[in-house]
Motif scaffolding. Sequence first.
Motif, PDB file in Angstrom:
ATOM      1  N   ALA A  25       0.810  -1.223   0.000  1.00 24.38           N
ATOM      2  CA  ALA A  25       0.000   0.000   0.000  1.00 24.38           C
ATOM      3  C   ALA A  25       0.841   1.269   0.000  1.00 24.38           C
ATOM      4  CB  ALA A  25      -0.929  -0.006   1.213  1.00 24.38           C
ATOM      5  N   VAL A  26       2.073   1.209   0.526  1.00 26.58           N
ATOM      6  CA  VAL A  26       2.847   2.437   0.694  1.00 26.58           C
ATOM      7  C   VAL A  26       3.900   2.639  -0.397  1.00 26.58           C
ATOM      8  CG1 VAL A  26       2.515   2.310   3.191  1.00 26.58           C
ATOM      9  CG2 VAL A  26       4.632   1.403   2.185  1.00 26.58           C
ATOM     10  N   LEU A  27       4.054   1.700  -1.294  1.00 26.88           N
ATOM     11  CA  LEU A  27       5.139   1.764  -2.273  1.00 26.88           C
ATOM     12  C   LEU A  27       5.134   3.053  -3.085  1.00 26.88           C
ATOM     13  CD1 LEU A  27       5.322  -1.906  -3.606  1.00 26.88           C
ATOM     14  CD2 LEU A  27       7.083  -0.669  -2.326  1.00 26.88           C
ATOM     15  N   ALA A  28       3.975   3.464  -3.572  1.00 24.34           N
ATOM     16  CA  ALA A  28       3.915   4.657  -4.415  1.00 24.34           C
ATOM     17  C   ALA A  28       4.317   5.902  -3.638  1.00 24.34           C
ATOM     18  CB  ALA A  28       2.518   4.822  -4.996  1.00 24.34           C
ATOM     19  N   ASP A  29       3.861   6.016  -2.385  1.00 23.18           N
ATOM     20  CA  ASP A  29       4.168   7.209  -1.595  1.00 23.18           C
ATOM     21  C   ASP A  29       5.624   7.243  -1.142  1.00 23.18           C
ATOM     22  OD1 ASP A  29       1.771   8.757  -1.515  1.00 23.18           O
ATOM     23  OD2 ASP A  29       0.870   7.236  -0.232  1.00 23.18           O
ATOM     24  N   THR A  30       6.213   6.089  -0.868  1.00 26.90           N
ATOM     25  CA  THR A  30       7.604   6.099  -0.413  1.00 26.90           C
ATOM     26  C   THR A  30       8.536   6.627  -1.497  1.00 26.90           C
ATOM     27  OG1 THR A  30       7.954   3.800  -1.105  1.00 26.90           O
ATOM     28  CG2 THR A  30       7.241   4.171   1.158  1.00 26.90           C
TER      29      THR A  30
END
Length: 275
Positions: A149-154
């Motif tokens: 879920a966090v890959l794009a934001d990281t």
Amino acid sequence: MTVRVATWNINSVNARLPKLLEWLGTAAPDVLCLQELKCTSDAFPYEAVRELGYEAATHGTGRWNGVAILSKLGLDDVVRGLPNQPGYLAEEAAAESTLIAAEPEQEPRAIAATCGPVRVWSVYVPNGREVGHPHYAYKLEWFAALRAAVLADTAGDRPFAVLGDFNVIPTDEDVWDPAALEGSTHVTAPERQALADLREAGLADVYPRALKYDRPYTFWDYRALAFPKNRGMRIDFAYGNKPFVAAVADAYVDREARKGKGTSDHAPVVVDLSL
């Protein structure tokens, strides 16, 4: 611009409301991630926090779990729950499933929002209960869903962090006595690997300073005088991407908030950003 971001497992927001309001008034975070609300979203004390200047985005369904984000900087692009979040079939529901078809519950354990210049997830990772229990497998599945879920934001240019109660002790240095937890959850190799996998997705542990003693524990059991004896563990974290970590001016565990009657068994973790 200075932005103060914090996380706190409040262990029942309505039961701890006086403590929460007092802390908001003194610590004055711009963004606060809360976990373990133990109430429905409808029962959240919106008006009480609004009087202190906070908007609130909540995700709660009952007397267990529940997460929220409080912000003085606005709340945009709110997401409740993880994409592809695994469900959990509680024991009582599983016992009845031979008679009635039961669906795994999508527990309210994650919420995201953009608050001014930063984006955050507030997460309450499953406990795991005991090694070999279905809840332990659920915990590891939940970690995998969080990582996805966090890959794009990281990878983005905006300061981004995942904050909350992760229910894992990263190293033996993060608990008062590693032998006391040998063979139990929170310290097993698969749990620690799940936490490492999350960091490898582009996040770094913003390691806070302790206000007292040499280790910044964030949780002390209510029993056996654990707090005055400092028999604690570090399980509440702020994991930030490169822009977030680059902006960190200070980080600390507010141990003072754990003192006294009627408080949570967790202490807030506070991160100051210079943006």
